[in-house]
Motif scaffolding. Structure first.
Motif, PDB file in Angstrom:
ATOM      1  N   ASN A 237       7.745   0.999   8.755  1.00  0.00           N
ATOM      2  CA  ASN A 237       6.961  -0.172   9.139  1.00  0.00           C
ATOM      3  C   ASN A 237       5.486   0.082   8.808  1.00  0.00           C
ATOM      4  OD1 ASN A 237       9.148  -1.722  10.684  1.00  0.00           O
ATOM      5  ND2 ASN A 237       9.176   0.268  11.725  1.00  0.00           N
ATOM      6  N   PHE A 238       4.820  -0.950   8.298  1.00  0.00           N
ATOM      7  CA  PHE A 238       3.410  -0.777   7.921  1.00  0.00           C
ATOM      8  C   PHE A 238       2.673  -2.103   8.070  1.00  0.00           C
ATOM      9  CE2 PHE A 238       5.825  -1.857   4.139  1.00  0.00           C
ATOM     10  CZ  PHE A 238       5.061  -2.845   3.530  1.00  0.00           C
ATOM     11  N   ILE A 239       1.337  -1.988   8.094  1.00  0.00           N
ATOM     12  CA  ILE A 239       0.472  -3.167   8.163  1.00  0.00           C
ATOM     13  C   ILE A 239      -0.527  -3.093   7.012  1.00  0.00           C
ATOM     14  CG2 ILE A 239      -1.296  -4.380   9.490  1.00  0.00           C
ATOM     15  CD1 ILE A 239      -0.006  -3.331  12.026  1.00  0.00           C
ATOM     16  N   ILE A 240      -0.572  -4.169   6.233  1.00  0.00           N
ATOM     17  CA  ILE A 240      -1.589  -4.275   5.182  1.00  0.00           C
ATOM     18  C   ILE A 240      -2.824  -4.910   5.805  1.00  0.00           C
ATOM     19  CG2 ILE A 240      -2.183  -5.233   2.924  1.00  0.00           C
ATOM     20  CD1 ILE A 240       0.773  -5.329   2.253  1.00  0.00           C
ATOM     21  N   ASP A 241      -3.986  -4.253   5.641  1.00  0.00           N
ATOM     22  CA  ASP A 241      -5.218  -4.726   6.274  1.00  0.00           C
ATOM     23  C   ASP A 241      -5.711  -6.028   5.645  1.00  0.00           C
ATOM     24  OD1 ASP A 241      -5.149  -2.473   7.841  1.00  0.00           O
ATOM     25  OD2 ASP A 241      -6.552  -1.345   6.571  1.00  0.00           O
ATOM     26  N   LYS A 242      -6.543  -6.713   6.373  1.00  0.00           N
ATOM     27  CA  LYS A 242      -7.174  -7.940   5.892  1.00  0.00           C
ATOM     28  C   LYS A 242      -8.163  -7.609   4.772  1.00  0.00           C
ATOM     29  CE  LYS A 242     -10.178 -11.728   7.443  1.00  0.00           C
ATOM     30  NZ  LYS A 242     -10.855 -12.366   8.606  1.00  0.00           N
ATOM     31  N   ASN A 243      -8.155  -8.413   3.724  1.00  0.00           N
ATOM     32  CA  ASN A 243      -9.098  -8.207   2.612  1.00  0.00           C
ATOM     33  C   ASN A 243      -9.285  -9.546   1.903  1.00  0.00           C
ATOM     34  OD1 ASN A 243     -10.538  -7.506   0.321  1.00  0.00           O
ATOM     35  ND2 ASN A 243      -9.448  -5.588   0.010  1.00  0.00           N
ATOM     36  N   VAL A 244     -10.432 -10.178   2.155  1.00  0.00           N
ATOM     37  CA  VAL A 244     -10.682 -11.500   1.570  1.00  0.00           C
ATOM     38  C   VAL A 244     -11.006 -11.398   0.083  1.00  0.00           C
ATOM     39  CG1 VAL A 244     -11.459 -12.508   3.745  1.00  0.00           C
ATOM     40  CG2 VAL A 244     -13.116 -11.363   2.245  1.00  0.00           C
ATOM     41  N   SER A 245     -11.296 -10.172  -0.404  1.00  0.00           N
ATOM     42  CA  SER A 245     -11.614 -10.004  -1.828  1.00  0.00           C
ATOM     43  C   SER A 245     -10.361  -9.779  -2.667  1.00  0.00           C
ATOM     44  CB  SER A 245     -12.556  -8.808  -2.018  1.00  0.00           C
ATOM     45  OG  SER A 245     -13.777  -9.020  -1.345  1.00  0.00           O
ATOM     46  N   ALA A 246      -9.244  -9.476  -2.006  1.00  0.00           N
ATOM     47  CA  ALA A 246      -8.010  -9.181  -2.741  1.00  0.00           C
ATOM     48  C   ALA A 246      -7.355 -10.461  -3.233  1.00  0.00           C
ATOM     49  CB  ALA A 246      -7.051  -8.406  -1.857  1.00  0.00           C
ATOM     50  N   GLN A 247      -6.645 -10.330  -4.341  1.00  0.00           N
ATOM     51  CA  GLN A 247      -5.919 -11.468  -4.880  1.00  0.00           C
ATOM     52  C   GLN A 247      -4.684 -11.725  -4.024  1.00  0.00           C
ATOM     53  OE1 GLN A 247      -4.561 -10.916  -8.887  1.00  0.00           O
ATOM     54  NE2 GLN A 247      -4.498 -13.114  -9.304  1.00  0.00           N
ATOM     55  N   VAL A 248      -4.481 -12.979  -3.671  1.00  0.00           N
ATOM     56  CA  VAL A 248      -3.340 -13.328  -2.815  1.00  0.00           C
ATOM     57  C   VAL A 248      -2.097 -13.560  -3.677  1.00  0.00           C
ATOM     58  CG1 VAL A 248      -4.845 -14.290  -1.049  1.00  0.00           C
ATOM     59  CG2 VAL A 248      -3.922 -15.778  -2.846  1.00  0.00           C
ATOM     60  N   GLY A 249      -0.931 -13.570  -2.999  1.00  0.00           N
ATOM     61  CA  GLY A 249       0.316 -13.819  -3.711  1.00  0.00           C
ATOM     62  C   GLY A 249       1.361 -12.776  -3.358  1.00  0.00           C
ATOM     63  N   MET A 250       2.441 -12.782  -4.100  1.00  0.00           N
ATOM     64  CA  MET A 250       3.520 -11.821  -3.883  1.00  0.00           C
ATOM     65  C   MET A 250       3.118 -10.462  -4.444  1.00  0.00           C
ATOM     66  SD  MET A 250       5.664 -13.621  -2.217  1.00  0.00           S
ATOM     67  CE  MET A 250       7.007 -12.431  -2.131  1.00  0.00           C
ATOM     68  N   LYS A 251       3.296  -9.417  -3.623  1.00  0.00           N
ATOM     69  CA  LYS A 251       2.927  -8.059  -4.009  1.00  0.00           C
ATOM     70  C   LYS A 251       4.168  -7.173  -3.986  1.00  0.00           C
ATOM     71  CE  LYS A 251      -1.483  -9.233  -3.742  1.00  0.00           C
ATOM     72  NZ  LYS A 251      -2.344  -9.368  -4.934  1.00  0.00           N
ATOM     73  N   LYS A 252       4.335  -6.377  -5.032  1.00  0.00           N
ATOM     74  CA  LYS A 252       5.403  -5.387  -5.054  1.00  0.00           C
ATOM     75  C   LYS A 252       4.912  -4.126  -4.350  1.00  0.00           C
ATOM     76  CE  LYS A 252       7.906  -6.881  -9.185  1.00  0.00           C
ATOM     77  NZ  LYS A 252       8.419  -6.489 -10.531  1.00  0.00           N
ATOM     78  N   VAL A 253       5.614  -3.745  -3.299  1.00  0.00           N
ATOM     79  CA  VAL A 253       5.251  -2.574  -2.511  1.00  0.00           C
ATOM     80  C   VAL A 253       6.317  -1.499  -2.732  1.00  0.00           C
ATOM     81  CG1 VAL A 253       4.767  -1.679  -0.207  1.00  0.00           C
ATOM     82  CG2 VAL A 253       4.106  -4.024  -0.804  1.00  0.00           C
ATOM     83  N   TYR A 254       5.862  -0.267  -3.064  1.00  0.00           N
ATOM     84  CA  TYR A 254       6.773   0.832  -3.380  1.00  0.00           C
ATOM     85  C   TYR A 254       6.675   1.915  -2.304  1.00  0.00           C
ATOM     86  CZ  TYR A 254       6.817  -1.320  -8.012  1.00  0.00           C
ATOM     87  OH  TYR A 254       6.944  -2.193  -9.047  1.00  0.00           O
ATOM     88  N   LEU A 255       7.820   2.503  -1.974  1.00  0.00           N
ATOM     89  CA  LEU A 255       7.894   3.597  -1.010  1.00  0.00           C
ATOM     90  C   LEU A 255       8.342   4.872  -1.720  1.00  0.00           C
ATOM     91  CD1 LEU A 255       8.091   4.838   1.894  1.00  0.00           C
ATOM     92  CD2 LEU A 255      10.488   4.038   1.904  1.00  0.00           C
ATOM     93  N   ARG A 256       7.611   5.940  -1.439  1.00  0.00           N
ATOM     94  CA  ARG A 256       8.054   7.278  -1.872  1.00  0.00           C
ATOM     95  C   ARG A 256       8.274   8.109  -0.601  1.00  0.00           C
ATOM     96  NH1 ARG A 256       7.223   9.615  -6.978  1.00  0.00           N
ATOM     97  NH2 ARG A 256       6.418  11.529  -6.000  1.00  0.00           N
ATOM     98  N   LEU A 257       9.519   8.515  -0.415  1.00  0.00           N
ATOM     99  CA  LEU A 257       9.924   9.289   0.757  1.00  0.00           C
ATOM    100  C   LEU A 257      10.347  10.669   0.270  1.00  0.00           C
ATOM    101  CD1 LEU A 257      10.388   9.113   3.850  1.00  0.00           C
ATOM    102  CD2 LEU A 257      12.739   8.362   3.360  1.00  0.00           C
ATOM    103  N   THR A 258       9.602  11.698   0.669  1.00  0.00           N
ATOM    104  CA  THR A 258       9.823  13.050   0.155  1.00  0.00           C
ATOM    105  C   THR A 258      10.330  13.966   1.270  1.00  0.00           C
ATOM    106  OG1 THR A 258       8.001  12.713  -1.389  1.00  0.00           O
ATOM    107  CG2 THR A 258       8.765  14.967  -1.079  1.00  0.00           C
ATOM    108  N   ARG A 259      11.435  14.653   0.990  1.00  0.00           N
ATOM    109  CA  ARG A 259      12.041  15.558   1.978  1.00  0.00           C
ATOM    110  C   ARG A 259      11.140  16.761   2.259  1.00  0.00           C
ATOM    111  NH1 ARG A 259      18.204  16.670   0.146  1.00  0.00           N
ATOM    112  NH2 ARG A 259      17.060  18.250  -1.027  1.00  0.00           N
TER     113      ARG A 259
END
Length: 287
Positions: free
Chosen positions: A192-214
């Motif tokens: 679970n995560f929260i993306i912070d507020k950023n009025v300068s960022a481009q809005v729209g659909m974002k691809k979010v990637y997870l890297r989970l390392t043992r």
């Protein structure tokens, strides 16, 4: 001898003496005149020579007039050669050659005026050219400064538009979507995560990637073809999902489906990436 005869002879002698004196004086006067004519001729020759040299010197100042200058210089040379062969007593021709010299000097002054005008024009054009070069240099300098400023602003905008996030929690779930800490029962890992507020960022659909390392450094993944771009390289990811981002604080999660037997006890490194940047880091520990 008769007295009359003596008188006649004496008179003839006096006349002869007078004529002889006159003849001597005439010859002396003639010689003086010849000397004067000769000196005038020599002076005129010197004047022609000076004029020839003057025409020759003008050739160095303007190549466009060289053909006309050569014609006048050749005319001077011809008259100079003629003057050398003219007798000093030929006053009429010497007078004519003096007139020719005056005309040639007038022509030369005309050339001097033309050349001076051309030189002044060249000086003005050179100054204008230098001023134009300076202006171009200043414009180029301003352009380069503006380009540098634009690049700096672009970098600032890029930095300002980068997303930042934080991992809030990580849970192991069973096949029935129940939380568990038992390695053998974990079928999914939910980050679970929260993306912070950023009025300068481009809005729209974002691809979010997870890297989970043992804990042993092994990246959990399902296929070597699961790749995304990061720092000019293609690296593997464990899981990916699309998140709709509107510039406001956004809560989301990402799920990794666990393959049988791939989990181990210890602390896992969690990294979340978006738009080629790592936006969050965290850890997850199972016993």
């Amino acid at each position: 001898m008769k007295k009359s005869t003596i008188i006649i002879i004496a008179a003839i002698g006096v006349v002869t003496l007078i004529l002889a004196g006159l003849l001597i004086k005439s010859h002396s006067d003639m010689q003086e005149m010849v000397d004067v004519f000769t000196e005038e001729k020599e002076n005129l020759l010197n004047d022609y020579q000076d004029l020839y040299l003057d025409y020759d010197s003008l050739r160095r100042y303007d190549t466009d007039l060289n053909e006309k200058l050569d014609q006048e210089r050749e005319r001077v040379a011809q008259l100079q050669e003629e003057l050398k062969t003219v007798k000093a007593t030929n006053a009429r021709r010497i007078k004519e050659l003096q007139g020719e010299l005056t005309t040639l000097r007038t022509v030369m002054r005309t050339f001097v005026v033309q050349i001076d005008s051309l030189n002044q024009t060249n000086i003005r054009l050179t100054q204008e050219n230098n001023e134009m070069k300076d202006q171009v240099a200043r414009v180029k300098q301003s352009y380069n400064a503006l380009q540098s400023q634009n690049q700096s602003l672009a970098q600032q905008v890029e930095i300002a538009s980068r997303l930042e996030a934080k991992v809030t929690s990580t849970d192991g779930l069973t096949n029935k979507e129940k939380k568990t800490t038992s390695i053998s029962k974990i079928a999914k890992v939910v980050v679970n995560f929260i993306i912070d507020k950023n009025v300068s960022a481009q809005v729209g659909m974002k691809k979010v990637y997870l890297r989970l390392t043992r804990p042993d450094g092994q990246l959990l993944m399902h296929s070597k073809d699961d790749l995304f771009k990061y720092e000019d390289s293609q690296i593997n990811f464990s899981a990916m999902r699309e998140v709709e981002y509107g510039g406001e604080e956004t809560t989301s999660y990402i799920v990794y489906k666990v393959d049988s037997g791939e989990l181990m006890a210890g602390t896992y490194d969690i990294e979340i990436f978006c738009q080629g940047e790592r936006i969050a880091k965290g850890s997850w520990t199972i016993k």
